[in-house]
Design an enzyme around this catalytic site. Structure first.
Site, PDB file in Angstrom:
ATOM      1  N   SER A   9      42.073  43.122  41.824  1.00 49.15           N
ATOM      2  CA  SER A   9      43.715  43.715  41.197  1.00 49.15           C
ATOM      3  C   SER A   9      43.260  45.036  40.475  1.00 49.15           C
ATOM      4  O   SER A   9      42.538  45.109  39.466  1.00 49.15           O
ATOM      5  CB  SER A   9      44.100  42.857  40.103  1.00 49.15           C
ATOM      6  OG  SER A   9      45.121  43.397  39.571  1.00 49.15           O
ATOM      7  N   HIS A  34      44.700  44.349  45.598  1.00 48.60           N
ATOM      8  CA  HIS A  34      45.903  43.738  44.944  1.00 48.60           C
ATOM      9  C   HIS A  34      46.657  44.522  44.006  1.00 48.60           C
ATOM     10  O   HIS A  34      45.938  45.086  43.139  1.00 48.60           O
ATOM     11  CB  HIS A  34      45.306  42.250  44.213  1.00 48.60           C
ATOM     12  CG  HIS A  34      46.554  41.486  43.659  1.00 48.60           C
ATOM     13  ND1 HIS A  34      47.336  40.505  44.388  1.00 48.60           N
ATOM     14  CD2 HIS A  34      46.942  41.485  42.333  1.00 48.60           C
ATOM     15  CE1 HIS A  34      48.252  40.078  43.444  1.00 48.60           C
ATOM     16  NE2 HIS A  34      48.183  40.489  42.385  1.00 48.60           N
ATOM     17  N   ASP A  36      49.672  45.271  41.621  1.00 49.34           N
ATOM     18  CA  ASP A  36      50.830  44.770  40.510  1.00 49.34           C
ATOM     19  C   ASP A  36      51.999  45.649  39.996  1.00 49.34           C
ATOM     20  O   ASP A  36      51.395  46.488  39.279  1.00 49.34           O
ATOM     21  CB  ASP A  36      50.026  44.218  39.105  1.00 49.34           C
ATOM     22  CG  ASP A  36      48.966  42.851  39.546  1.00 49.34           C
ATOM     23  OD1 ASP A  36      49.590  41.859  40.071  1.00 49.34           O
ATOM     24  OD2 ASP A  36      47.855  43.077  39.344  1.00 49.34           O
ATOM     25  N   MET A  38      55.007  45.839  37.750  1.00 45.94           N
ATOM     26  CA  MET A  38      55.842  45.441  36.686  1.00 45.94           C
ATOM     27  C   MET A  38      57.169  46.128  36.110  1.00 45.94           C
ATOM     28  O   MET A  38      56.735  47.418  35.956  1.00 45.94           O
ATOM     29  CB  MET A  38      54.783  45.005  35.426  1.00 45.94           C
ATOM     30  CG  MET A  38      53.636  44.149  35.861  1.00 45.94           C
ATOM     31  SD  MET A  38      52.541  44.077  34.621  1.00 45.94           S
ATOM     32  CE  MET A  38      51.351  43.101  35.154  1.00 45.94           C
ATOM     33  N   HIS A  67      52.125  42.735  44.718  1.00 46.68           N
ATOM     34  CA  HIS A  67      52.778  41.507  43.679  1.00 46.68           C
ATOM     35  C   HIS A  67      53.876  42.351  42.987  1.00 46.68           C
ATOM     36  O   HIS A  67      53.589  42.938  41.939  1.00 46.68           O
ATOM     37  CB  HIS A  67      51.719  40.933  43.094  1.00 46.68           C
ATOM     38  CG  HIS A  67      52.035  39.862  42.184  1.00 46.68           C
ATOM     39  ND1 HIS A  67      51.312  39.383  41.001  1.00 46.68           N
ATOM     40  CD2 HIS A  67      53.154  39.040  41.998  1.00 46.68           C
ATOM     41  CE1 HIS A  67      51.796  38.385  40.162  1.00 46.68           C
ATOM     42  NE2 HIS A  67      52.959  38.445  40.785  1.00 46.68           N
ATOM     43  N   MET A  69      56.415  41.885  40.128  1.00 49.27           N
ATOM     44  CA  MET A  69      56.868  41.258  38.888  1.00 49.27           C
ATOM     45  C   MET A  69      57.944  42.005  38.306  1.00 49.27           C
ATOM     46  O   MET A  69      58.062  42.618  37.566  1.00 49.27           O
ATOM     47  CB  MET A  69      55.806  41.247  38.035  1.00 49.27           C
ATOM     48  CG  MET A  69      54.702  40.139  38.391  1.00 49.27           C
ATOM     49  SD  MET A  69      53.133  40.554  37.445  1.00 49.27           S
ATOM     50  CE  MET A  69      52.409  41.723  38.690  1.00 49.27           C
ATOM     51  N   MET A 138      50.545  31.591  40.176  1.00 42.35           N
ATOM     52  CA  MET A 138      50.099  32.307  38.832  1.00 42.35           C
ATOM     53  C   MET A 138      49.223  31.332  38.086  1.00 42.35           C
ATOM     54  O   MET A 138      49.706  30.231  37.639  1.00 42.35           O
ATOM     55  CB  MET A 138      51.363  33.041  38.103  1.00 42.35           C
ATOM     56  CG  MET A 138      51.959  33.862  38.687  1.00 42.35           C
ATOM     57  SD  MET A 138      51.064  35.462  39.253  1.00 42.35           S
ATOM     58  CE  MET A 138      50.247  35.835  38.028  1.00 42.35           C
ATOM     59  N   ASP A 176      46.077  33.858  41.252  1.00 44.05           N
ATOM     60  CA  ASP A 176      46.301  35.047  40.405  1.00 44.05           C
ATOM     61  C   ASP A 176      46.169  34.819  38.988  1.00 44.05           C
ATOM     62  O   ASP A 176      47.039  34.279  38.393  1.00 44.05           O
ATOM     63  CB  ASP A 176      47.353  35.794  40.872  1.00 44.05           C
ATOM     64  CG  ASP A 176      47.544  37.380  40.257  1.00 44.05           C
ATOM     65  OD1 ASP A 176      46.648  37.776  39.709  1.00 44.05           O
ATOM     66  OD2 ASP A 176      48.522  38.017  40.415  1.00 44.05           O
TER      67      ASP A 176
HETATM   68  C1  DX5 Z   1      49.019  39.483  36.034  1.00 41.48           C
HETATM   69  C2  DX5 Z   1      48.538  39.955  37.363  1.00 41.48           C
HETATM   70  C3  DX5 Z   1      47.255  39.992  37.859  1.00 41.48           C
HETATM   71  C4  DX5 Z   1      46.286  40.579  36.974  1.00 41.48           C
HETATM   72  C5  DX5 Z   1      44.965  39.745  37.159  1.00 41.48           C
HETATM   73  O1  DX5 Z   1      50.333  39.285  35.746  1.00 41.48           O
HETATM   74  O2  DX5 Z   1      49.551  39.596  38.315  1.00 41.48           O
HETATM   75  O3  DX5 Z   1      47.101  40.037  39.277  1.00 41.48           O
HETATM   76  O4  DX5 Z   1      45.878  41.722  37.326  1.00 41.48           O
HETATM   77  O5  DX5 Z   1      44.215  40.079  36.111  1.00 41.48           O
HETATM   78  P1  DX5 Z   1      42.987  39.120  35.668  1.00 41.48           P
HETATM   79  O6  DX5 Z   1      42.048  38.874  36.710  1.00 41.48           O
HETATM   80  O7  DX5 Z   1      42.279  40.136  34.641  1.00 41.48           O
HETATM   81  O8  DX5 Z   1      43.529  37.918  35.050  1.00 41.48           O
HETATM   82 ZN    ZN Z   2      49.023  40.007  40.434  1.00 43.01          ZN
END
Ligand code: DX5
Ligand code: ZN
Length: 219
Positions: A9, A34, A36, A38, A67, A69, A138, A176
């Site tokens: 990620s 990956h 993320d 947000m 991903h 969010m 998750m 994840d």
């Molecule tokens: C959390 C994200 C993850 C995050 C995982 O909201 O969706 O993808 O980056 O990070 P680690 O592996 O540090 O928990």
């Molecule tokens: Zn993620």
């Protein structure tokens, strides 16, 4: 059985050296990048948006696993297709018409993913599982990297695997949050196909070696 995929990620990357970190993933044994996204509404944090993803796309040589969010993800499906996403995951909790969102993602040529929060029951996916390419389970509450793994995830992986088998679906299971070398093997044994790892990879002394270790552990 196919080999477990590892998806570092980039949330945990050094944004001052983004190109370097993307290239590290390119040259490693990792399978996917990956990404993320947000929005500060669906989750209490804002990560990065389109211009940064554009830079990632420019340097990445492996599939982009995006991903989302964000609330109302339908607004951006086309945009993420244009930005090169191979897999686009929307949150179950953010979709009023999940089936429609999945069809829209596929119509743009991407694999359709559904992410579910730790409190969301696997049984809610019964009627859509055959339409889902990847379920992103998750294993932390989304919003931040570096959180600790929620142990109840193992049970959820097992019931999701059972649902997939019962419905004869081809859905892949992605985990994840809080993935480390300590829980990786047990997750795969429970039925996981893809492991996302942020902090464990990027905060380690040698990220390339850490990815290699995760690959080795998970076979
Ligand atoms: C959390 C994200 C993850 C995050 C995982 O909201 O969706 O993808 O980056 O990070 P680690 O592996 O540090 O928990
Ligand atoms: Zn993620």
């Amino acid at each position: 059985m196919t080999k477990t995929k590892i998806a570092p990620s980039l949330l945990a990357a050094d944004f001052g050296n983004l190109q370097r970190d993307v290239e590290m993933v390119n040259q490693s044994e990792a399978d996917w990048h990956h990404i993320d996204i947000m929005d500060g509404v669906f989750v209490p944090n804002i990560s990065y948006g389109m211009p940064v993803l554009k830079t990632i796309q420019k340097h990445a040589t492996k599939p982009l696993d995006v991903h989302l969010m964000i609330v109302d993800p339908n607004r951006y499906i086309k945009t993420f297709a244009e930005l090169g996403a191979s897999v686009l995951s929307v949150h179950y909790e953010a979709c009023n018409h999940l089936h429609r969102s999945l069809q829209a993602i596929k119509a743009e040529g991407m694999k359709a993913g559904v992410a579910i929060n730790p409190h969301t029951s696997i049984s809610l996916l019964e009627d859509t599982i055959k339409d889902i390419d990847v379920v992103c389970l998750m294993s932390v509450n989304p919003g931040f990297g570096g959180q600790s793994f929620i142990e109840n995830t193992y049970e959820k992986v097992r019931s999701l695997k059972e649902l997939i088998n019962n419905k004869r679906a081809k859905t892949l299971i992605e985990i994840d949050g809080g993935v480390t070398s300590r829980n990786a093997k047990a997750l795969v044994n429970a039925g996981a196909d893809i492991l996302v790892a942020g902090s464990f990879v990027f905060k380690s002394d040698n990220p390339t070696k850490t990815i290699h270790e995760l690959k080795k552990i998970t076979g």
